[in-house]
Design a protein around this motif. Structure first.
Motif, short mmCIF file in Angstrom:
data_model
loop_
_atom_site.label_atom_id
_atom_site.label_comp_id
_atom_site.label_asym_id
_atom_site.label_seq_id
_atom_site.Cartn_x
_atom_site.Cartn_y
_atom_site.Cartn_z
N ALA A 292 -13.90 -5.47 18.12
CA ALA A 292 -14.21 -4.90 16.82
C ALA A 292 -12.95 -4.92 15.97
N GLY A 293 -13.15 -5.03 14.67
CA GLY A 293 -12.02 -5.09 13.75
C GLY A 293 -11.85 -6.48 13.18
N PRO A 294 -10.78 -6.75 12.45
CA PRO A 294 -9.67 -5.81 12.26
C PRO A 294 -9.97 -4.73 11.23
N ALA A 295 -9.46 -3.51 11.51
CA ALA A 295 -9.45 -2.44 10.52
C ALA A 295 -8.15 -2.57 9.75
N ALA A 296 -8.25 -2.59 8.43
CA ALA A 296 -7.08 -2.84 7.59
C ALA A 296 -6.00 -1.77 7.80
N TYR A 297 -4.76 -2.24 7.93
CA TYR A 297 -3.63 -1.32 8.09
C TYR A 297 -2.41 -1.95 7.44
N THR A 298 -1.66 -1.15 6.73
CA THR A 298 -0.46 -1.64 6.03
C THR A 298 0.76 -0.89 6.52
N VAL A 299 1.78 -1.65 6.90
CA VAL A 299 3.05 -1.05 7.28
C VAL A 299 3.90 -0.90 6.03
N VAL A 300 4.25 0.34 5.71
CA VAL A 300 5.05 0.63 4.51
C VAL A 300 6.51 0.35 4.84
N ASP A 301 7.00 -0.76 4.33
CA ASP A 301 8.38 -1.17 4.61
C ASP A 301 9.34 -0.28 3.83
N ASP A 302 10.10 0.52 4.57
CA ASP A 302 11.05 1.43 3.90
C ASP A 302 12.48 0.92 3.91
N THR A 303 12.64 -0.41 4.13
CA THR A 303 13.97 -0.99 4.09
C THR A 303 14.57 -0.86 2.69
N PRO A 304 15.80 -0.33 2.56
CA PRO A 304 16.41 -0.18 1.22
C PRO A 304 16.54 -1.52 0.51
N LEU A 305 16.26 -1.53 -0.78
CA LEU A 305 16.37 -2.75 -1.58
C LEU A 305 17.79 -2.93 -2.11
N PRO A 306 18.16 -4.19 -2.35
CA PRO A 306 19.47 -4.41 -2.99
C PRO A 306 19.51 -3.74 -4.37
N ARG A 307 20.69 -3.45 -4.82
CA ARG A 307 20.85 -2.80 -6.13
C ARG A 307 20.28 -3.69 -7.23
N ASN A 308 19.64 -3.02 -8.18
CA ASN A 308 19.06 -3.70 -9.37
C ASN A 308 17.97 -4.71 -8.98
N SER A 309 17.16 -4.41 -7.95
CA SER A 309 16.06 -5.30 -7.55
C SER A 309 14.76 -4.51 -7.50
N GLN A 310 13.65 -5.21 -7.53
CA GLN A 310 12.33 -4.60 -7.49
C GLN A 310 11.48 -5.34 -6.45
N LYS A 311 10.73 -4.58 -5.66
CA LYS A 311 9.86 -5.17 -4.65
C LYS A 311 8.45 -5.27 -5.20
N LEU A 312 7.90 -6.47 -5.19
CA LEU A 312 6.56 -6.71 -5.72
C LEU A 312 5.60 -6.93 -4.56
N THR A 313 4.46 -6.29 -4.58
CA THR A 313 3.47 -6.46 -3.54
C THR A 313 2.10 -6.75 -4.15
N ALA A 314 1.30 -7.46 -3.43
CA ALA A 314 -0.08 -7.74 -3.82
C ALA A 314 -0.94 -7.71 -2.57
N SER A 315 -2.22 -7.51 -2.72
CA SER A 315 -3.10 -7.44 -1.56
C SER A 315 -4.42 -8.16 -1.83
N VAL A 316 -5.01 -8.65 -0.78
CA VAL A 316 -6.33 -9.26 -0.84
C VAL A 316 -7.27 -8.39 -0.01
N THR A 317 -8.30 -7.87 -0.62
CA THR A 317 -9.22 -6.95 0.04
C THR A 317 -10.30 -7.72 0.79
N ALA A 318 -10.48 -7.37 2.07
CA ALA A 318 -11.51 -8.02 2.86
C ALA A 318 -12.89 -7.60 2.39
N GLY A 319 -13.83 -8.55 2.41
CA GLY A 319 -15.20 -8.26 2.02
C GLY A 319 -16.09 -8.03 3.22
N THR A 320 -17.34 -8.47 3.15
CA THR A 320 -18.31 -8.21 4.20
C THR A 320 -19.05 -9.49 4.59
#
Length: 455
Positions: A292-320
């Motif tokens: 059974a599965g997969p059940a969606a799970y996201t690991v929140v990456d808490d690694t510090p970012l370099p100075r003056n940078s931004q982390k961009l994320t996007a996701s694709v949602t599973a359907g049925t």
């Protein structure tokens, strides 16, 4: 805290609680909220099944010491069961009673009581094939010299593995005598299989094939534990819960045993930052049939970012996984009284959409009831189909049509798509239908219901 997430190995859209495969069951016309039906109409011949004694030609070989040739005779026997409506997984006790053996005492010497031990086979057909061994007690009345062997009964058990009509026919048997010396009189069915003596109808056990996994939270930091619960697994089976990074399994896994109800609760530590889901499965590796599965799970990456940078994320949602059909009725062509033949037609087209984005394939199966009307009935096995399917361009999976042949009450595969690293797509499924109608069938209209199931 994110909302709890629950998914099953294979599930269509708009179904019941997640984790339960959609059953497109028969419904009375107009009950649109239940499911669609395919109604097939054509004249049909009358057939019946009943638990009755049957006669069959038998060849019995007397012990060599008797010095007489094999006996070609007739056996009268009957099959009974302790449960005529079992569920898949139930154990059914079968009794094979020989009312009139084909063999008799081959010698002039009278045989005393309680020296005969019978054994035999019962042949299974229909939704479940194979045979089971039956044995009887060492018990008999005295048998005079050259006298007929008395009636005897043998019992055995088998486990129901498939839903549908299961036929039981008497098979070969052996009469062992233990008096002065050990002797056997084997009797075989001359033209197997022998006639059907008993038919039982098995149904799916509630919960079977509805494995599901859910998470207490849909995200967490690296190294955190997530509570995973599951249901619908085989009781006391070894279960593995593991992280998934796309189509690949990560090193984050935990193996344990399901409880007596096939459920579990586990706490999995997730370290891999690439994890996108969590699966649960029986056996050494994940499969759609045992997982059974997969059940969606996201690991929140808490690694510090370099100075003056931004982390961009996007996701694709599973359907049925879902299916729709173009209509709910099919009218087969008419056949003539006295001639019979094939009543033909086309299945209403079915569209399957697999938008889950996981590794699981899918299977579309169908089973049909007997055709009934004012003049009688025709067995469900008289309906055959020749499946076809097409895959929409760009789909990761490829649709595979089922084999041409009988549909029957036990069911057959209409189309499927295999498991793979990445699966999904849109597919169109149809089939040529044919009903074999006997000659001299009572004129009239007869109908059966074809039920489609997507898992």
């Amino acid at each position: 805290m994110s909302p709890a997430t629950r998914t099953a190995g294979r599930r269509p859209a708009n179904g019941p609680a997640p984790g339960r495969p959609r059953r497109w069951a028969a419904a009375v016309a107009g009950a649109a909220l239940l499911a669609s039906t395919v109604v097939l109409t054509a004249p049909a011949g009358a057939t019946t099944t009943a638990a009755v004694p049957v006669d069959f030609a038998t060849r019995c070989v007397p012990p060599p010491i008797a010095g007489i040739p094999p006996i070609n005779g007739t056996t009268t026997a009957e099959i009974t069961v302790d449960n005529a409506a079992p569920q898949v997984g139930d154990v059914v006790t079968v009794t094979y009673r020989v009312a009139k053996p084909a063999a008799s005492n081959p010698v002039d010497l009278a045989l005393p009581a309680d020296i005969m031990t019978p054994t035999g086979k019962v042949t299974l057909g229909g939704a479940q094939s194979g045979s089971l061994t039956v044995t009887g007690p060492k018990k008999n009345p005295p048998v005079p010299g050259k006298g007929e062997f008395p009636p005897f009964s043998m019992t055995g058990t088998f486990t129901v593995t498939a839903a549908g009509s299961i036929t039981l026919s008497p098979g070969d048997y052996n009469i062992h005598t233990s008096y002065i010396m050990e002797l056997d009189t084997p009797c075989t069915v001359s033209a197997p299989p022998a006639p059907v003596s008993r038919t039982i109808v098995a149904t799916e056990r509630p919960g079977t094939g509805e494995r599901a996994v859910s998470l207490a939270t849909a995200s967490g930091k690296p190294g955190e534990r997530v509570t995973v619960t599951g249901s619908g697994f085989t009781p006391l089976a070894d279960i593995t819960v593991a992280g998934r990074a796309g189509a690949a399994e990560t090193a984050d896994k935990l193996t344990f045993q399901a409880d007596s109800a096939g459920a579990f609760t586990a706490r999995l530590r997730v370290n891999d930052k690439a994890t996108t889901g969590i699966v649960a499965y029986e056996g050494p590796a994940w499969t759609a049939d045992k997982g059974a599965g997969p059940a969606a799970y996201t690991v929140v990456d808490d690694t510090p970012l370099p100075r003056n940078s931004q982390k961009l994320t996007a996701s694709v949602t599973a359907g049925t996984l879902s299916m729709t059909q173009a209509g709910d009725a099919v009218r087969l062509s008419a056949v003539d009284f006295g001639t019979g033949g094939t009543a033909a037609g086309d299945l209403q087209k079915v569209t399957v959409k697999d938008f889950r984005g996981g590794p699981a394939g899918w299977s579309l199966t169908g089973k049909v009831t007997d055709f009934t009307g004012s003049g009688g009935r025709i067995d469900a096995g008289a309906l055959s189909w020749t499946p076809a399917c097409t895959t929409k361009a760009g789909s990761p999976s490829t649709c595979v049509p089922g084999s041409a042949g009988a549909v029957g009450s036990g069911g057959a595969t209409l189309a499927s798509a295999p498991d793979g690293a990445v699966t999904g797509g849109e597919f169109t499924v149809d089939a040529k239908l044919s009903l074999n109608v006997p000659a001299f069938t009572t004129p009239g209209s007869y109908a059966g219901v074809l039920t489609l199931t997507l898992t």
